[in-house]
Motif scaffolding. Structure first.
Motif, short mmCIF file in Angstrom:
data_model
loop_
_atom_site.label_atom_id
_atom_site.label_comp_id
_atom_site.label_asym_id
_atom_site.label_seq_id
_atom_site.Cartn_x
_atom_site.Cartn_y
_atom_site.Cartn_z
N LYS A 15 91.94 44.81 30.61
CA LYS A 15 91.71 46.23 29.82
C LYS A 15 91.79 47.41 30.52
O LYS A 15 91.67 48.39 29.83
CB LYS A 15 90.81 46.03 28.74
CG LYS A 15 90.95 44.86 27.62
CD LYS A 15 89.91 45.19 26.64
CE LYS A 15 90.31 43.98 25.72
NZ LYS A 15 91.01 44.39 24.50
N ARG A 70 93.65 39.66 28.26
CA ARG A 70 94.52 40.37 29.20
C ARG A 70 93.30 41.39 30.01
O ARG A 70 92.34 41.67 29.27
CB ARG A 70 95.33 41.36 28.53
CG ARG A 70 96.41 40.66 27.44
CD ARG A 70 97.03 41.99 26.78
NE ARG A 70 97.81 41.47 25.81
CZ ARG A 70 99.09 40.93 26.07
NH1 ARG A 70 99.50 41.12 27.21
NH2 ARG A 70 99.98 40.43 25.16
N PRO A 79 78.81 47.40 37.22
CA PRO A 79 77.90 47.36 35.92
C PRO A 79 78.08 46.31 34.77
O PRO A 79 79.43 45.96 34.86
CB PRO A 79 78.01 48.90 35.58
CG PRO A 79 79.18 49.46 35.91
CD PRO A 79 79.66 48.43 37.11
N ALA A 80 77.25 46.27 33.91
CA ALA A 80 77.24 45.31 32.69
C ALA A 80 78.46 45.88 31.93
O ALA A 80 78.71 47.06 31.81
CB ALA A 80 76.20 45.41 31.91
N GLY A 81 78.84 44.71 31.21
CA GLY A 81 80.14 44.97 30.37
C GLY A 81 81.49 45.29 30.92
O GLY A 81 82.34 45.74 30.24
N THR A 82 81.64 45.03 32.22
CA THR A 82 82.70 45.27 32.81
C THR A 82 83.90 44.08 32.83
O THR A 82 85.06 43.99 33.35
CB THR A 82 82.69 45.77 34.18
OG1 THR A 82 81.85 45.04 34.75
CG2 THR A 82 82.31 47.39 34.19
N GLY A 83 83.31 42.98 32.17
CA GLY A 83 84.34 41.86 31.93
C GLY A 83 84.41 41.10 33.53
O GLY A 83 85.23 40.15 33.43
N VAL A 130 84.11 47.75 28.81
CA VAL A 130 84.96 47.66 27.57
C VAL A 130 84.09 47.37 26.19
O VAL A 130 84.61 47.01 25.51
CB VAL A 130 85.94 46.41 27.84
CG1 VAL A 130 86.86 46.68 28.92
CG2 VAL A 130 85.39 44.83 28.04
N THR A 140 82.39 38.40 34.25
CA THR A 140 82.32 36.87 33.97
C THR A 140 83.12 36.76 33.23
O THR A 140 84.03 35.67 33.29
CB THR A 140 81.01 36.92 33.25
OG1 THR A 140 79.75 37.45 33.87
CG2 THR A 140 80.55 35.35 33.04
N TYR A 141 83.69 37.45 32.10
CA TYR A 141 84.65 37.13 31.10
C TYR A 141 85.95 36.83 31.68
O TYR A 141 86.58 35.76 31.57
CB TYR A 141 84.50 38.07 30.20
CG TYR A 141 85.43 38.00 28.70
CD1 TYR A 141 84.96 37.26 27.90
CD2 TYR A 141 86.70 38.44 28.77
CE1 TYR A 141 85.71 36.90 26.67
CE2 TYR A 141 87.55 38.33 27.69
CZ TYR A 141 87.02 37.77 26.63
OH TYR A 141 87.57 37.42 25.35
N LEU A 142 86.27 37.63 32.67
CA LEU A 142 87.62 37.40 33.32
C LEU A 142 87.77 36.50 34.39
O LEU A 142 88.61 35.61 34.62
CB LEU A 142 88.18 38.92 33.88
CG LEU A 142 88.49 39.94 32.97
CD1 LEU A 142 88.80 41.23 33.57
CD2 LEU A 142 89.59 39.51 32.15
N GLN A 163 89.87 46.22 36.06
CA GLN A 163 89.94 44.80 35.51
C GLN A 163 91.26 44.00 36.33
O GLN A 163 91.49 43.00 36.68
CB GLN A 163 90.02 44.57 34.01
CG GLN A 163 88.68 44.81 33.31
CD GLN A 163 88.20 44.20 31.92
OE1 GLN A 163 89.27 43.97 31.35
NE2 GLN A 163 87.39 44.16 31.75
N1 LIG Z 1 89.61 41.97 29.15
C1 LIG Z 1 88.78 41.61 28.17
N2 LIG Z 1 89.39 41.11 26.83
C2 LIG Z 1 88.60 41.13 25.83
N3 LIG Z 1 87.01 41.30 25.91
C3 LIG Z 1 86.78 41.62 27.20
C4 LIG Z 1 87.42 41.95 28.36
N4 LIG Z 1 86.40 42.30 29.26
C5 LIG Z 1 85.26 42.09 28.66
N5 LIG Z 1 85.32 42.01 27.53
C6 LIG Z 1 84.31 41.76 26.63
O1 LIG Z 1 82.97 42.31 27.16
C7 LIG Z 1 82.01 41.42 27.11
C8 LIG Z 1 81.37 41.74 28.37
O2 LIG Z 1 81.94 41.01 29.42
P1 LIG Z 1 81.20 40.22 30.60
O3 LIG Z 1 80.01 39.30 29.98
O4 LIG Z 1 82.07 39.50 31.50
O5 LIG Z 1 80.52 41.48 31.47
P2 LIG Z 1 80.04 41.49 32.59
O6 LIG Z 1 80.32 42.55 33.56
O7 LIG Z 1 79.79 40.21 33.26
O8 LIG Z 1 78.49 42.25 32.50
P3 LIG Z 1 77.06 41.54 32.11
O9 LIG Z 1 76.29 41.83 33.87
O10 LIG Z 1 76.05 42.29 31.07
O11 LIG Z 1 77.21 40.09 32.11
C9 LIG Z 1 82.53 40.20 27.00
O12 LIG Z 1 81.67 39.33 26.40
C10 LIG Z 1 83.82 40.27 26.10
O13 LIG Z 1 83.49 40.06 24.93
#
Ligand SMILES: Nc1ncnc2c1ncn2[C@@H]1O[C@H](COP(=O)(O)OP(=O)(O)OP(=O)(O)O)[C@@H](O)[C@H]1O
Length: 361
Positions: free
Chosen positions: A119, A117, A141-145, A305, A147-149, A123
């Protein structure tokens, strides 16, 4: 249901929790309850049976009661709450806009016993934009999901049969474009760069299915150079780490768009690995600023996140970068001023400079 008993110095609200097991609401060893107390430290929280009593200043009690109501609504809707949900719900309630249960309640994918979902507010806006637009840029920035989403939405689109294929790509700065890949040896060579995409895929799908879908071409994970010359139809395409594209690569990628295809481009403008030159991501924000069906979703440190410290690290770096940029601008302005002064001192005024400007064309 909450009832108020006003006392001169403190207000008490009682909330009867129906239709929800208290352990789901309060968490194992009351972890969520502790989190709730942390959000409103000035409010006393007492739990007896299925009744929660909140005591404190009227405004604080009202805010804490609103938070409890939202957590109850989410639990009732089957959302397995975690500590982050409590923190994010409190943050969302601080803004005017959608309710936490609307933001955090959307299930994108159910996979391996977990539900993916949004978070955070950012997002949710990003996920909604992907649903509504053909091309979406997820920048932040990094870690904002980002790629994941994007990948969760890709898998969802494949499962709903809205697309026939998923294509995941990255500009392989260090090797991809220089090594010259041969299709047969692709996986061996590109692993380090594309590994994060494989890993995320395996989190979202049954790991046994992934190799099968890759072998049949339903899922393709390839360096950006492999997109050249193709038309991407009926696909969900994710271009990751787009800050490392050149402007030419970005244009090449975007012009691959075919019918029935959705593209999500993710990147962090502050994390460029390119040795020199402009980033395709930076340029595209100016070029495609105002085109219908193309959306720029901005994520911020509030959407991180990972560990809460990551958000603070991101903010600290932004502040440092801003100060450096301001200092550089100041230096450039001073140099320009000195240059101009020097030019003026070195130049004798010519006849045109003494002539009145009016009437010249
Ligand atoms: N909505 C979400 N639900 C569950 N986990 C999440 C969620 N958003 C992010 N994460 C977790 O945070 C981690 C980082 O997300 P992601 O790799 O998409 O970040 P990013 O914004 O693309 O940053 P980067 O530039 O470092 O790749 C993911 O591997 C995942 O485990």
């Amino acid at each position: 249901m909450a009832s108020d008993e006003s006392a001169p110095e403190a207000t008490t609200a009682r909330i009867e929790v129906d239709g929800v097991a208290m352990v789901q609401l309060l968490g194992p060893q009351d972890r969520l309850l502790r989190m709730l107390e942390k959000q409103h430290p000035s409010v006393d929280v007492l739990v007896r049976g299925n009744e929660i009593t909140l005591t404190g200043a009227a405004g604080d009690v009202r805010a804490a009661a609103a938070l409890v109501d939202e957590l109850v609504a989410m639990t009732r809707a089957g959302h397995a709450l975690g500590p982050a949900d409590v923190v994010q719900s409190a943050r969302i309630l601080d803004h005017d806009g959608p309710r936490p249960s609307e933001v955090l309640g959307e299930a994108i994918l159910s996979t391996r016993g977990r539900v993916i979902r949004p978070k955070t507010l950012g997002q949710k806006a990003y996920v909604d934009a992907i649903e509504e637009n053909t091309i979406v840029f997820g920048i932040g920035p990094a870690g904002t999901g980002k790629t994941y989403l994007a990948m969760a939405k890709a898998v969802q689109a494949l499962q709903r049969k809205e697309v026939e294929r998923i294509i995941l790509t990255r500009p392989a700065v260090e090797a991809g474009e220089r090594l010259g890949f041969l299709p047969g040896t692709l996986t061996d060579k590109i692993d380090p760069y594309l590994r994060p995409l494989y890993d995320a895929l395996n989190e979202m799908m049954d790991p046994e299915i992934v190799p099968r879908l890759m072998a049949s071409g339903t899922i393709e994970v390839a360096p950006l150079a492999y997109m050249r010359g193709r038309t991407l139809n009926d696909s969900f395409v994710v271009l990751d780490e787009a800050q490392n594209t050149t402007p030419e690569q970005m244009k090449m990628f975007l012009t691959r768009l075919g019918f029935g295809t959705k593209m999500v481009v993710t990147g962090d403008i502050t994390q460029m690995d390119l040795p020199q030159g402009a980033s395709g991501l930076r340029v595209v924000t100016r070029v495609l600023d105002d085109i219908d069906d193309i959306h720029f979703a901005r994520l911020t440190s509030d959407d991180v996140v990972r560990h809460t410290l990551v958000g603070r690290i991101v903010d600290a770096y932004s502040e440092y970068d801003e100060k450096r940029t301001a200092a550089r601008a100041e230096r450039e302005e001073a140099a320009e001023f000195a240059n101009r002064a020097e030019r003026r001192a070195g130049m004798r005024p010519g006849p045109r400079d003494r002539m009145p400007r009016r009437g010249r064309s």
